[in-house]
Design a protein around this motif. Structure first.
Motif: not given
Length: 60
Positions: A57-60, A5-7, A46-51, A32-42
């Motif tokens: 459901k995903i690793n922190g 999967m690409d970004q 980031g909130r969804m990744a943290q949830a 998205l979490h592992d690459t940090g992109l989740a925290y660079q977008l809207q």
């Protein structure tokens, strides 16, 4: 076997533009979490990744 999967695909899957099985959906969020992109977008990315991390459901 699913292709790598690409970004762009990860973002489109996370936004629901590309429909995939739940396992692939969670892989997109993990990427998205592992690459940090989740925290660079809207902010909701980031909130969804943290949830998803809090739900186990995903690793922190």
């Amino acid at each position: 076997m699913a292709r790598e999967m690409d970004q762009y695909d990860a973002v489109m899957i996370a936004e629901g533009v590309i429909e995939v099985p739940e396992e692939r959906y969670l892989q997109a969020w993990q990427q998205l979490h592992d690459t940090g992109l989740a925290y660079q977008l809207q902010g909701w990315f980031g909130r969804m990744a943290q949830a998803l991390i809090q739900e186990g459901k995903i690793n922190g």
